[in-house]
Design a protein around this motif. Structure first.
Motif, PDB file in Angstrom:
ATOM      1  N   ASN A   1       0.794  -1.066  -0.016  1.00  0.00           N
ATOM      2  CA  ASN A   1      -0.066  -0.067  -0.086  1.00  0.00           C
ATOM      3  C   ASN A   1       0.719   1.245   0.187  1.00  0.00           C
ATOM      4  OD1 ASN A   1      -2.302  -1.501   0.212  1.00  0.00           O
ATOM      5  ND2 ASN A   1      -1.955  -1.729   2.512  1.00  0.00           N
ATOM      6  N   VAL A   2       0.030   2.363   0.000  1.00  0.00           N
ATOM      7  CA  VAL A   2       0.782   3.783   0.075  1.00  0.00           C
ATOM      8  C   VAL A   2       1.885   3.845   1.089  1.00  0.00           C
ATOM      9  CG1 VAL A   2       0.663   6.108  -0.188  1.00  0.00           C
ATOM     10  CG2 VAL A   2      -0.607   4.753  -1.608  1.00  0.00           C
ATOM     11  N   GLU A   3       2.928   4.054   1.251  1.00  0.00           N
ATOM     12  CA  GLU A   3       4.028   4.503   2.225  1.00  0.00           C
ATOM     13  C   GLU A   3       3.649   5.608   2.918  1.00  0.00           C
ATOM     14  OE1 GLU A   3       5.748   3.588   4.769  1.00  0.00           O
ATOM     15  OE2 GLU A   3       7.099   2.590   3.549  1.00  0.00           O
ATOM     16  N   SER A   4       3.624   5.773   4.016  1.00  0.00           N
ATOM     17  CA  SER A   4       3.223   7.079   4.642  1.00  0.00           C
ATOM     18  C   SER A   4       4.423   8.014   4.483  1.00  0.00           C
ATOM     19  CB  SER A   4       2.953   6.878   6.170  1.00  0.00           C
ATOM     20  OG  SER A   4       4.242   6.638   7.153  1.00  0.00           O
ATOM     21  N   LEU A   5       4.211   9.288   4.342  1.00  0.00           N
ATOM     22  CA  LEU A   5       5.273  10.264   4.338  1.00  0.00           C
ATOM     23  C   LEU A   5       6.213  10.353   5.721  1.00  0.00           C
ATOM     24  CD1 LEU A   5       6.423  12.850   3.030  1.00  0.00           C
ATOM     25  CD2 LEU A   5       4.847  14.126   4.062  1.00  0.00           C
ATOM     26  N   GLY A   6       5.476  10.131   6.894  1.00  0.00           N
ATOM     27  CA  GLY A   6       6.051  10.105   8.320  1.00  0.00           C
ATOM     28  C   GLY A   6       7.223   9.130   8.379  1.00  0.00           C
ATOM     29  N   ASN A   7       6.898   7.968   7.493  1.00  0.00           N
ATOM     30  CA  ASN A   7       7.916   6.851   7.458  1.00  0.00           C
ATOM     31  C   ASN A   7       9.320   7.392   6.828  1.00  0.00           C
ATOM     32  OD1 ASN A   7       6.723   5.019   9.208  1.00  0.00           O
ATOM     33  ND2 ASN A   7       5.761   3.847   7.686  1.00  0.00           N
ATOM     34  N   ILE A   8       8.766   7.717   5.757  1.00  0.00           N
ATOM     35  CA  ILE A   8       9.871   8.149   4.608  1.00  0.00           C
ATOM     36  C   ILE A   8      10.709   9.094   5.279  1.00  0.00           C
ATOM     37  CG2 ILE A   8      10.344   9.486   2.126  1.00  0.00           C
ATOM     38  CD1 ILE A   8       7.641   8.324   1.330  1.00  0.00           C
ATOM     39  N   ILE A   9      10.258  10.118   5.958  1.00  0.00           N
ATOM     40  CA  ILE A   9      11.172  11.202   6.747  1.00  0.00           C
ATOM     41  C   ILE A   9      11.870  10.488   7.785  1.00  0.00           C
ATOM     42  CG2 ILE A   9      11.023  13.346   7.912  1.00  0.00           C
ATOM     43  CD1 ILE A   9       8.690  14.135   6.046  1.00  0.00           C
ATOM     44  N   ASN A  10      11.119  10.054   8.629  1.00  0.00           N
ATOM     45  CA  ASN A  10      11.620   9.508   9.943  1.00  0.00           C
ATOM     46  C   ASN A  10      12.576   8.257  10.055  1.00  0.00           C
ATOM     47  OD1 ASN A  10      10.266  11.812  11.287  1.00  0.00           O
ATOM     48  ND2 ASN A  10       8.210  10.417  11.518  1.00  0.00           N
ATOM     49  N   ARG A  11      12.286   7.452   9.025  1.00  0.00           N
ATOM     50  CA  ARG A  11      13.046   6.409   8.770  1.00  0.00           C
ATOM     51  C   ARG A  11      13.874   6.377   7.832  1.00  0.00           C
ATOM     52  NH1 ARG A  11       8.440   1.431   9.652  1.00  0.00           N
ATOM     53  NH2 ARG A  11       7.676   2.332  11.974  1.00  0.00           N
ATOM     54  N   GLY A  12      13.763   7.205   6.710  1.00  0.00           N
ATOM     55  CA  GLY A  12      14.646   7.224   5.711  1.00  0.00           C
ATOM     56  C   GLY A  12      15.353   8.477   5.670  1.00  0.00           C
ATOM     57  N   LEU A  13      14.806   9.570   5.427  1.00  0.00           N
ATOM     58  CA  LEU A  13      15.427  11.100   5.480  1.00  0.00           C
ATOM     59  C   LEU A  13      16.296  11.199   6.390  1.00  0.00           C
ATOM     60  CD1 LEU A  13      15.914  13.546   3.233  1.00  0.00           C
ATOM     61  CD2 LEU A  13      14.018  14.614   4.282  1.00  0.00           C
ATOM     62  N   VAL A  14      15.859  11.370   7.606  1.00  0.00           N
ATOM     63  CA  VAL A  14      16.503  11.794   8.911  1.00  0.00           C
ATOM     64  C   VAL A  14      17.749  10.775   9.251  1.00  0.00           C
ATOM     65  CG1 VAL A  14      16.106  12.050  11.270  1.00  0.00           C
ATOM     66  CG2 VAL A  14      14.419  13.204   9.816  1.00  0.00           C
ATOM     67  N   PRO A  15      17.472   9.612   9.372  1.00  0.00           N
ATOM     68  CA  PRO A  15      18.491   8.529   9.767  1.00  0.00           C
ATOM     69  C   PRO A  15      19.848   8.859   8.458  1.00  0.00           C
ATOM     70  CG  PRO A  15      16.605   7.527   9.923  1.00  0.00           C
ATOM     71  CD  PRO A  15      16.382   8.813   9.167  1.00  0.00           C
ATOM     72  N   VAL A  16      19.522   8.880   7.539  1.00  0.00           N
ATOM     73  CA  VAL A  16      20.466   9.044   6.528  1.00  0.00           C
ATOM     74  C   VAL A  16      21.317  10.167   6.354  1.00  0.00           C
ATOM     75  CG1 VAL A  16      19.350   9.765   4.506  1.00  0.00           C
ATOM     76  CG2 VAL A  16      21.309   8.342   4.146  1.00  0.00           C
ATOM     77  N   GLN A  17      20.798  11.219   6.783  1.00  0.00           N
ATOM     78  CA  GLN A  17      21.715  12.789   7.174  1.00  0.00           C
ATOM     79  C   GLN A  17      22.527  12.328   8.268  1.00  0.00           C
ATOM     80  OE1 GLN A  17      19.326  16.584   6.167  1.00  0.00           O
ATOM     81  NE2 GLN A  17      17.860  15.064   6.339  1.00  0.00           N
ATOM     82  N   VAL A  18      21.789  11.901   9.422  1.00  0.00           N
ATOM     83  CA  VAL A  18      22.802  11.851  10.545  1.00  0.00           C
ATOM     84  C   VAL A  18      23.936  10.763  10.430  1.00  0.00           C
ATOM     85  CG1 VAL A  18      22.720  10.958  13.026  1.00  0.00           C
ATOM     86  CG2 VAL A  18      20.852  12.166  12.190  1.00  0.00           C
ATOM     87  N   ALA A  19      23.512   9.946   9.438  1.00  0.00           N
ATOM     88  CA  ALA A  19      24.676   8.811   9.350  1.00  0.00           C
ATOM     89  C   ALA A  19      25.766   9.457   8.227  1.00  0.00           C
ATOM     90  CB  ALA A  19      24.167   7.624   8.457  1.00  0.00           C
ATOM     91  N   ALA A  20      25.353  10.398   7.457  1.00  0.00           N
ATOM     92  CA  ALA A  20      26.232  11.132   6.497  1.00  0.00           C
ATOM     93  C   ALA A  20      27.032  12.350   6.999  1.00  0.00           C
ATOM     94  CB  ALA A  20      25.472  11.379   5.104  1.00  0.00           C
TER      95      ALA A  20
END
Length: 415
Positions: free
Chosen positions: A307-326
Protein backbone atom coordinates in the motif's frame (compact mmCIF):
# COMPACT_ATOMS: atom_id res chain seq x y z
CA UNK A 1 -40.76 51.48 -6.21
CA UNK A 2 -41.41 54.26 -3.71
CA UNK A 3 -39.83 55.88 -0.68
CA UNK A 4 -42.07 57.25 2.04
CA UNK A 5 -41.53 58.84 5.39
CA UNK A 6 -43.01 57.09 8.41
CA UNK A 7 -43.60 58.87 11.70
CA UNK A 8 -44.92 57.39 14.94
CA UNK A 9 -44.99 57.92 18.68
CA UNK A 10 -43.29 55.63 21.15
CA UNK A 11 -44.90 54.48 24.38
CA UNK A 12 -43.22 57.42 26.12
CA UNK A 13 -44.69 59.88 23.66
CA UNK A 14 -41.46 60.45 21.72
CA UNK A 15 -41.77 61.03 17.99
CA UNK A 16 -39.74 58.68 15.79
CA UNK A 17 -39.09 58.91 12.07
CA UNK A 18 -37.96 56.34 9.51
CA UNK A 19 -37.80 55.98 5.74
CA UNK A 20 -39.44 53.00 4.09
CA UNK A 21 -38.60 51.66 0.64
CA UNK A 22 -41.63 49.90 -0.84
CA UNK A 23 -40.88 47.74 -3.88
CA UNK A 24 -41.63 44.45 -5.66
CA UNK A 25 -38.75 41.99 -6.05
CA UNK A 26 -37.89 39.78 -9.02
CA UNK A 27 -40.33 37.08 -7.82
CA UNK A 28 -43.24 39.52 -7.68
CA UNK A 29 -43.19 39.66 -3.88
CA UNK A 30 -43.80 43.02 -2.22
CA UNK A 31 -40.92 44.04 0.03
CA UNK A 32 -40.58 46.77 2.66
CA UNK A 33 -37.20 47.89 3.92
CA UNK A 34 -36.77 50.54 6.60
CA UNK A 35 -33.89 53.00 7.05
CA UNK A 36 -33.14 55.60 9.70
CA UNK A 37 -31.81 58.09 7.14
CA UNK A 38 -33.28 59.14 3.80
CA UNK A 39 -29.92 59.05 2.03
CA UNK A 40 -29.54 55.35 2.96
CA UNK A 41 -33.06 54.65 1.67
CA UNK A 42 -32.31 56.52 -1.57
CA UNK A 43 -29.09 54.58 -2.06
CA UNK A 44 -30.78 51.23 -1.47
CA UNK A 45 -33.69 52.11 -3.76
CA UNK A 46 -31.35 53.07 -6.59
CA UNK A 47 -29.38 49.83 -6.26
CA UNK A 48 -32.46 47.62 -5.80
CA UNK A 49 -34.15 49.15 -8.85
CA UNK A 50 -31.26 48.14 -11.08
CA UNK A 51 -30.97 44.69 -9.49
CA UNK A 52 -34.71 43.99 -9.88
CA UNK A 53 -34.55 45.11 -13.50
CA UNK A 54 -31.61 42.78 -14.14
CA UNK A 55 -33.34 39.95 -12.28
CA UNK A 56 -30.57 39.49 -9.71
CA UNK A 57 -31.99 41.14 -6.59
CA UNK A 58 -32.11 39.10 -3.37
CA UNK A 59 -33.99 40.54 -0.39
CA UNK A 60 -32.47 40.23 3.08
CA UNK A 61 -35.31 38.01 4.22
CA UNK A 62 -34.62 35.65 1.30
CA UNK A 63 -30.88 35.60 1.91
CA UNK A 64 -29.03 32.90 3.86
CA UNK A 65 -26.36 33.26 6.50
CA UNK A 66 -22.72 32.54 5.76
CA UNK A 67 -23.00 29.38 7.85
CA UNK A 68 -26.00 28.11 5.88
CA UNK A 69 -24.27 28.89 2.59
CA UNK A 70 -21.17 27.10 3.89
CA UNK A 71 -23.18 23.90 4.32
CA UNK A 72 -24.41 24.13 0.72
CA UNK A 73 -20.86 24.84 -0.49
CA UNK A 74 -19.42 21.80 1.30
CA UNK A 75 -22.17 19.60 -0.16
CA UNK A 76 -21.28 20.88 -3.65
CA UNK A 77 -17.58 20.23 -3.08
CA UNK A 78 -18.23 16.65 -1.96
CA UNK A 79 -20.59 16.02 -4.89
CA UNK A 80 -17.91 17.30 -7.28
CA UNK A 81 -15.56 14.55 -6.03
CA UNK A 82 -12.83 16.86 -4.75
CA UNK A 83 -9.92 15.22 -2.95
CA UNK A 84 -10.36 14.41 0.71
CA UNK A 85 -7.50 16.70 1.69
CA UNK A 86 -9.15 19.60 -0.17
CA UNK A 87 -12.49 18.96 1.52
CA UNK A 88 -10.78 18.88 4.90
CA UNK A 89 -8.98 22.14 4.19
CA UNK A 90 -12.26 23.84 3.23
CA UNK A 91 -13.91 22.52 6.39
CA UNK A 92 -11.06 23.83 8.55
CA UNK A 93 -11.33 27.26 6.93
CA UNK A 94 -15.04 27.32 7.74
CA UNK A 95 -14.88 25.95 11.29
CA UNK A 96 -11.74 27.74 12.47
CA UNK A 97 -11.79 31.06 10.63
CA UNK A 98 -15.05 31.92 8.85
CA UNK A 99 -17.86 30.70 11.12
CA UNK A 100 -16.46 32.14 14.38
CA UNK A 101 -16.24 35.66 12.90
CA UNK A 102 -19.04 35.97 10.30
CA UNK A 103 -21.00 32.72 10.45
CA UNK A 104 -24.27 34.43 11.45
CA UNK A 105 -23.91 37.27 8.93
CA UNK A 106 -26.47 37.42 6.14
CA UNK A 107 -24.92 37.04 2.69
CA UNK A 108 -26.74 40.18 1.58
CA UNK A 109 -24.86 42.09 4.30
CA UNK A 110 -21.47 40.77 3.17
CA UNK A 111 -20.33 43.83 1.26
CA UNK A 112 -16.81 44.76 0.18
CA UNK A 113 -16.27 46.85 3.35
CA UNK A 114 -17.55 43.91 5.42
CA UNK A 115 -15.08 41.55 3.73
CA UNK A 116 -12.28 44.03 4.34
CA UNK A 117 -13.28 44.19 8.02
CA UNK A 118 -13.29 40.38 8.16
CA UNK A 119 -9.81 40.36 6.64
CA UNK A 120 -8.57 42.83 9.26
CA UNK A 121 -10.09 40.79 12.08
CA UNK A 122 -8.36 37.66 10.84
CA UNK A 123 -4.99 39.43 10.98
CA UNK A 124 -5.73 40.89 14.40
CA UNK A 125 -6.48 37.37 15.62
CA UNK A 126 -2.97 36.30 14.63
CA UNK A 127 -3.55 34.61 11.26
CA UNK A 128 -0.61 34.82 8.87
CA UNK A 129 -0.87 36.63 5.53
CA UNK A 130 -0.78 33.28 3.73
CA UNK A 131 -3.65 31.92 5.86
CA UNK A 132 -5.72 35.08 5.40
CA UNK A 133 -5.29 34.77 1.65
CA UNK A 134 -6.37 31.11 1.67
CA UNK A 135 -9.41 31.80 3.84
CA UNK A 136 -10.53 34.64 1.55
CA UNK A 137 -10.21 32.35 -1.47
CA UNK A 138 -12.46 29.82 0.30
CA UNK A 139 -14.95 32.55 1.21
CA UNK A 140 -14.98 33.70 -2.43
CA UNK A 141 -15.74 30.14 -3.57
CA UNK A 142 -18.52 29.90 -0.97
CA UNK A 143 -20.10 33.12 -2.28
CA UNK A 144 -19.77 31.95 -5.89
CA UNK A 145 -21.72 28.81 -4.98
CA UNK A 146 -24.31 30.96 -3.18
CA UNK A 147 -24.65 33.17 -6.28
CA UNK A 148 -25.48 30.14 -8.41
CA UNK A 149 -28.17 29.19 -5.87
CA UNK A 150 -29.69 32.68 -5.96
CA UNK A 151 -28.86 33.39 -2.32
CA UNK A 152 -26.78 36.49 -2.95
CA UNK A 153 -26.40 39.02 -5.76
CA UNK A 154 -22.73 39.86 -5.68
CA UNK A 155 -19.54 38.14 -4.65
CA UNK A 156 -17.94 40.75 -2.41
CA UNK A 157 -14.64 38.82 -2.26
CA UNK A 158 -14.35 38.74 -6.05
CA UNK A 159 -15.39 42.39 -6.30
CA UNK A 160 -12.77 43.41 -3.80
CA UNK A 161 -9.66 44.38 -5.73
CA UNK A 162 -7.34 41.48 -5.05
CA UNK A 163 -4.67 42.04 -7.70
CA UNK A 164 -2.82 44.80 -5.86
CA UNK A 165 -3.39 43.35 -2.39
CA UNK A 166 -2.45 39.84 -3.45
CA UNK A 167 0.81 41.01 -4.94
CA UNK A 168 1.55 43.09 -1.85
CA UNK A 169 0.88 40.17 0.48
CA UNK A 170 3.07 37.85 -1.55
CA UNK A 171 5.91 40.35 -1.56
CA UNK A 172 5.61 40.74 2.21
CA UNK A 173 5.57 36.97 2.62
CA UNK A 174 8.67 36.57 0.44
CA UNK A 175 10.46 39.30 2.38
CA UNK A 176 9.60 37.55 5.63
CA UNK A 177 10.80 34.16 4.41
CA UNK A 178 13.74 35.46 2.40
CA UNK A 179 15.29 33.75 -0.59
CA UNK A 180 16.11 30.06 -0.49
CA UNK A 181 19.72 29.68 0.53
CA UNK A 182 22.16 26.92 -0.37
CA UNK A 183 23.29 25.20 2.81
CA UNK A 184 20.25 26.44 4.71
CA UNK A 185 17.19 25.51 2.65
CA UNK A 186 18.95 23.74 -0.23
CA UNK A 187 21.49 20.94 0.41
CA UNK A 188 24.95 21.67 -0.96
CA UNK A 189 26.66 19.45 -3.53
CA UNK A 190 28.94 18.10 -0.79
CA UNK A 191 25.97 17.28 1.43
CA UNK A 192 24.18 15.47 -1.39
CA UNK A 193 27.33 13.46 -2.12
CA UNK A 194 27.52 12.45 1.53
CA UNK A 195 23.83 11.49 1.61
CA UNK A 196 24.09 9.44 -1.58
CA UNK A 197 27.14 7.65 -0.17
CA UNK A 198 25.26 6.74 3.01
CA UNK A 199 22.10 5.48 1.28
CA UNK A 200 21.33 1.78 1.49
CA UNK A 201 18.43 -0.61 1.94
CA UNK A 202 14.83 0.12 1.05
CA UNK A 203 15.15 3.90 1.25
CA UNK A 204 17.98 4.17 -1.29
CA UNK A 205 15.84 3.98 -4.48
CA UNK A 206 13.19 6.36 -3.16
CA UNK A 207 15.61 9.04 -1.96
CA UNK A 208 17.82 8.75 -5.04
CA UNK A 209 14.74 9.29 -7.20
CA UNK A 210 13.77 12.30 -5.09
CA UNK A 211 17.25 13.80 -5.44
CA UNK A 212 17.74 13.25 -9.17
CA UNK A 213 14.15 13.54 -10.47
CA UNK A 214 12.81 16.27 -8.18
CA UNK A 215 9.41 14.66 -7.69
CA UNK A 216 7.15 15.80 -4.89
CA UNK A 217 6.79 13.36 -2.00
CA UNK A 218 3.14 12.79 -2.95
CA UNK A 219 4.21 11.93 -6.53
CA UNK A 220 6.84 9.46 -5.31
CA UNK A 221 4.32 7.78 -3.03
CA UNK A 222 1.77 7.44 -5.83
CA UNK A 223 4.09 6.25 -8.61
CA UNK A 224 3.37 2.87 -10.24
CA UNK A 225 5.68 0.64 -12.22
CA UNK A 226 3.71 1.44 -15.38
CA UNK A 227 4.92 5.03 -14.88
CA UNK A 228 8.60 3.96 -14.97
CA UNK A 229 10.27 3.48 -18.37
CA UNK A 230 13.70 2.06 -17.61
CA UNK A 231 14.54 1.60 -21.29
CA UNK A 232 14.00 5.26 -22.13
CA UNK A 233 15.34 6.35 -18.72
CA UNK A 234 12.34 8.45 -17.77
CA UNK A 235 9.53 8.67 -15.24
CA UNK A 236 5.93 9.62 -16.03
CA UNK A 237 4.08 11.54 -13.33
CA UNK A 238 0.41 10.63 -13.72
CA UNK A 239 -0.92 10.41 -10.18
CA UNK A 240 -0.06 11.18 -6.56
CA UNK A 241 -0.99 10.07 -3.04
CA UNK A 242 -2.34 12.78 -0.73
CA UNK A 243 -1.74 13.04 3.02
CA UNK A 244 -4.60 10.61 3.61
CA UNK A 245 -2.90 8.09 1.27
CA UNK A 246 -5.70 8.52 -1.27
CA UNK A 247 -4.61 8.29 -4.91
CA UNK A 248 -5.58 11.14 -7.21
CA UNK A 249 -4.49 13.29 -10.11
CA UNK A 250 -1.37 15.50 -9.93
CA UNK A 251 -1.67 18.94 -8.33
CA UNK A 252 -2.25 20.65 -11.68
CA UNK A 253 -2.29 19.96 -15.40
CA UNK A 254 1.41 20.86 -15.50
CA UNK A 255 2.06 18.30 -12.76
CA UNK A 256 1.43 15.52 -15.26
CA UNK A 257 4.83 15.34 -16.93
CA UNK A 258 7.78 13.21 -18.03
CA UNK A 259 11.09 13.50 -16.18
CA UNK A 260 14.40 11.99 -17.38
CA UNK A 261 16.54 10.13 -14.86
CA UNK A 262 20.31 9.51 -14.74
CA UNK A 263 21.94 6.03 -14.99
CA UNK A 264 22.40 5.69 -11.21
CA UNK A 265 18.65 5.98 -10.64
CA UNK A 266 17.88 3.64 -13.56
CA UNK A 267 20.17 0.92 -12.23
CA UNK A 268 18.89 1.31 -8.68
CA UNK A 269 15.27 1.03 -9.81
CA UNK A 270 16.10 -2.08 -11.83
CA UNK A 271 17.53 -3.73 -8.72
CA UNK A 272 14.58 -2.50 -6.66
CA UNK A 273 12.08 -3.97 -9.12
CA UNK A 274 13.74 -7.37 -8.86
CA UNK A 275 13.93 -7.34 -5.08
CA UNK A 276 12.53 -5.39 -2.20
CA UNK A 277 9.79 -3.44 -3.92
CA UNK A 278 7.46 -6.41 -4.42
CA UNK A 279 4.75 -7.04 -1.78
CA UNK A 280 5.31 -10.00 0.56
CA UNK A 281 2.70 -12.70 -0.04
CA UNK A 282 4.12 -15.38 2.23
CA UNK A 283 7.27 -17.01 3.62
CA UNK A 284 9.09 -20.23 2.75
CA UNK A 285 10.18 -22.98 5.18
CA UNK A 286 13.25 -20.97 6.20
CA UNK A 287 11.14 -17.90 6.91
CA UNK A 288 12.40 -16.07 3.85
CA UNK A 289 9.89 -13.67 2.35
CA UNK A 290 8.07 -14.77 -0.80
CA UNK A 291 7.32 -11.72 -2.91
CA UNK A 292 4.75 -11.19 -5.61
CA UNK A 293 6.07 -10.39 -9.06
CA UNK A 294 6.02 -6.65 -9.76
CA UNK A 295 3.01 -5.69 -11.88
CA UNK A 296 2.34 -2.46 -13.79
CA UNK A 297 -0.22 -1.23 -11.25
CA UNK A 298 1.96 -1.96 -8.22
CA UNK A 299 3.32 1.08 -6.41
CA UNK A 300 7.06 1.54 -6.88
CA UNK A 301 7.72 2.67 -3.32
CA UNK A 302 4.97 0.79 -1.51
CA UNK A 303 5.12 -0.26 2.13
CA UNK A 304 5.52 -3.90 3.15
CA UNK A 305 1.84 -4.58 2.47
CA UNK A 306 1.94 -3.12 -1.02
CA UNK A 307 0.00 0.00 0.00
CA UNK A 308 0.94 3.68 -0.04
CA UNK A 309 3.95 4.41 2.14
CA UNK A 310 3.32 7.12 4.73
CA UNK A 311 5.21 10.38 4.48
CA UNK A 312 6.11 10.09 8.16
CA UNK A 313 7.92 6.79 7.57
CA UNK A 314 9.83 8.19 4.61
CA UNK A 315 11.06 11.15 6.66
CA UNK A 316 11.58 9.52 10.05
CA UNK A 317 12.99 6.19 8.86
CA UNK A 318 14.63 7.28 5.62
CA UNK A 319 15.54 10.96 5.23
CA UNK A 320 16.44 11.77 8.83
CA UNK A 321 18.63 8.75 9.70
CA UNK A 322 20.62 8.88 6.46
CA UNK A 323 21.50 12.54 7.07
CA UNK A 324 22.74 11.79 10.57
CA UNK A 325 24.74 8.83 9.23
CA UNK A 326 26.21 11.06 6.48
CA UNK A 327 27.13 13.83 8.89
CA UNK A 328 24.60 16.22 7.38
CA UNK A 329 23.37 17.21 10.82
CA UNK A 330 23.17 19.93 13.43
CA UNK A 331 23.76 19.80 17.17
CA UNK A 332 20.80 19.84 19.54
CA UNK A 333 20.65 20.88 23.17
CA UNK A 334 20.14 17.24 24.20
CA UNK A 335 22.72 14.72 25.37
CA UNK A 336 22.79 10.94 25.32
CA UNK A 337 23.55 8.65 28.28
CA UNK A 338 27.29 9.14 27.78
CA UNK A 339 27.00 12.92 27.81
CA UNK A 340 27.54 13.28 24.07
CA UNK A 341 25.60 15.91 22.16
CA UNK A 342 22.67 14.44 20.20
CA UNK A 343 22.79 15.31 16.51
CA UNK A 344 19.69 15.95 14.42
CA UNK A 345 19.12 15.93 10.67
CA UNK A 346 19.86 19.29 9.06
CA UNK A 347 16.95 19.09 6.60
CA UNK A 348 13.64 17.92 8.02
CA UNK A 349 11.44 17.71 4.92
CA UNK A 350 11.47 15.98 1.56
CA UNK A 351 11.07 19.33 -0.19
CA UNK A 352 14.74 20.06 0.54
CA UNK A 353 15.66 17.34 -1.98
CA UNK A 354 13.29 18.90 -4.51
CA UNK A 355 15.00 22.24 -3.93
CA UNK A 356 18.36 20.60 -4.61
CA UNK A 357 17.05 19.09 -7.84
CA UNK A 358 15.88 22.54 -8.96
CA UNK A 359 19.31 24.04 -8.20
CA UNK A 360 21.01 21.13 -10.01
CA UNK A 361 18.89 21.82 -13.09
CA UNK A 362 19.73 25.54 -12.91
CA UNK A 363 23.46 25.48 -12.14
CA UNK A 364 25.90 25.76 -15.02
CA UNK A 365 27.65 22.57 -16.23
CA UNK A 366 31.02 23.93 -15.07
CA UNK A 367 29.48 24.18 -11.59
CA UNK A 368 28.22 20.59 -11.67
CA UNK A 369 24.71 21.40 -12.89
CA UNK A 370 22.63 20.85 -16.01
CA UNK A 371 22.38 24.50 -17.08
CA UNK A 372 18.73 24.23 -18.18
CA UNK A 373 16.71 27.29 -19.24
CA UNK A 374 13.89 28.49 -16.95
CA UNK A 375 11.05 27.06 -19.06
CA UNK A 376 12.58 23.58 -18.99
CA UNK A 377 13.12 23.83 -15.24
CA UNK A 378 9.44 24.74 -14.85
CA UNK A 379 8.41 21.69 -16.88
CA UNK A 380 10.72 19.36 -14.94
CA UNK A 381 9.33 20.58 -11.62
CA UNK A 382 5.71 20.49 -12.77
CA UNK A 383 4.99 24.11 -11.87
CA UNK A 384 1.73 25.46 -13.29
CA UNK A 385 3.40 28.77 -14.21
CA UNK A 386 6.88 30.04 -15.01
CA UNK A 387 6.14 32.81 -12.49
CA UNK A 388 6.19 30.25 -9.67
CA UNK A 389 9.53 28.89 -10.84
CA UNK A 390 11.12 32.31 -11.08
CA UNK A 391 9.63 33.54 -7.80
CA UNK A 392 11.12 30.59 -5.93
CA UNK A 393 14.33 29.88 -7.84
CA UNK A 394 14.95 32.93 -10.02
CA UNK A 395 17.87 34.13 -7.87
CA UNK A 396 19.71 30.84 -8.54
CA UNK A 397 19.95 31.34 -12.32
CA UNK A 398 23.34 32.60 -13.55
CA UNK A 399 23.16 36.34 -14.21
CA UNK A 400 25.71 36.31 -17.02
CA UNK A 401 27.55 39.30 -15.61
CA UNK A 402 30.02 37.77 -13.16
CA UNK A 403 33.63 38.95 -13.05
CA UNK A 404 35.06 36.44 -15.55
CA UNK A 405 32.33 37.06 -18.12
CA UNK A 406 32.62 40.81 -17.67
CA UNK A 407 36.36 40.57 -18.28
CA UNK A 408 35.81 38.49 -21.44
CA UNK A 409 33.22 40.99 -22.72
CA UNK A 410 35.55 43.89 -22.08
CA UNK A 411 38.40 42.18 -23.91
CA UNK A 412 36.15 41.35 -26.84
CA UNK A 413 34.95 44.94 -27.06
CA UNK A 414 38.23 46.81 -26.58
CA UNK A 415 40.68 44.23 -27.85
Amino acid sequence: MSIRKRTWLTGKGEEKTAWVVDYVDTKGTRRLKTFAKKKDADQFAATAKVEVKEGVHVADSASATVKQAGSFWMASAQAAGLERSTINQYRQHLDLHIYPLIGDTLLSKLTVPAVRDFEDRLREAGRSSAMVRKVLVSLGSLLADAQERGLVVRNAVREKSRARTKGKERRQERRHKGKLKVGVDIPTREEIKAIVGALDGRWRPLLLTAIFAGLRASELRGMRWRDVDLEKRELHVRQRADRFNDIGRPKSEAGERTVPIPPMVVNTLKEWKLGYSRPIIGRDEDGKAIREDAKPDHLVFANGSGNVESLGNIINRGLVPVQVAAGVSVATDKQDEDGNTVMAAKYTGMHALRHFYASWCINRPQDGGLGLPPKVVQERLGHSSIVITMDVYGHLFPRGDDADEMAAAEKSLLG
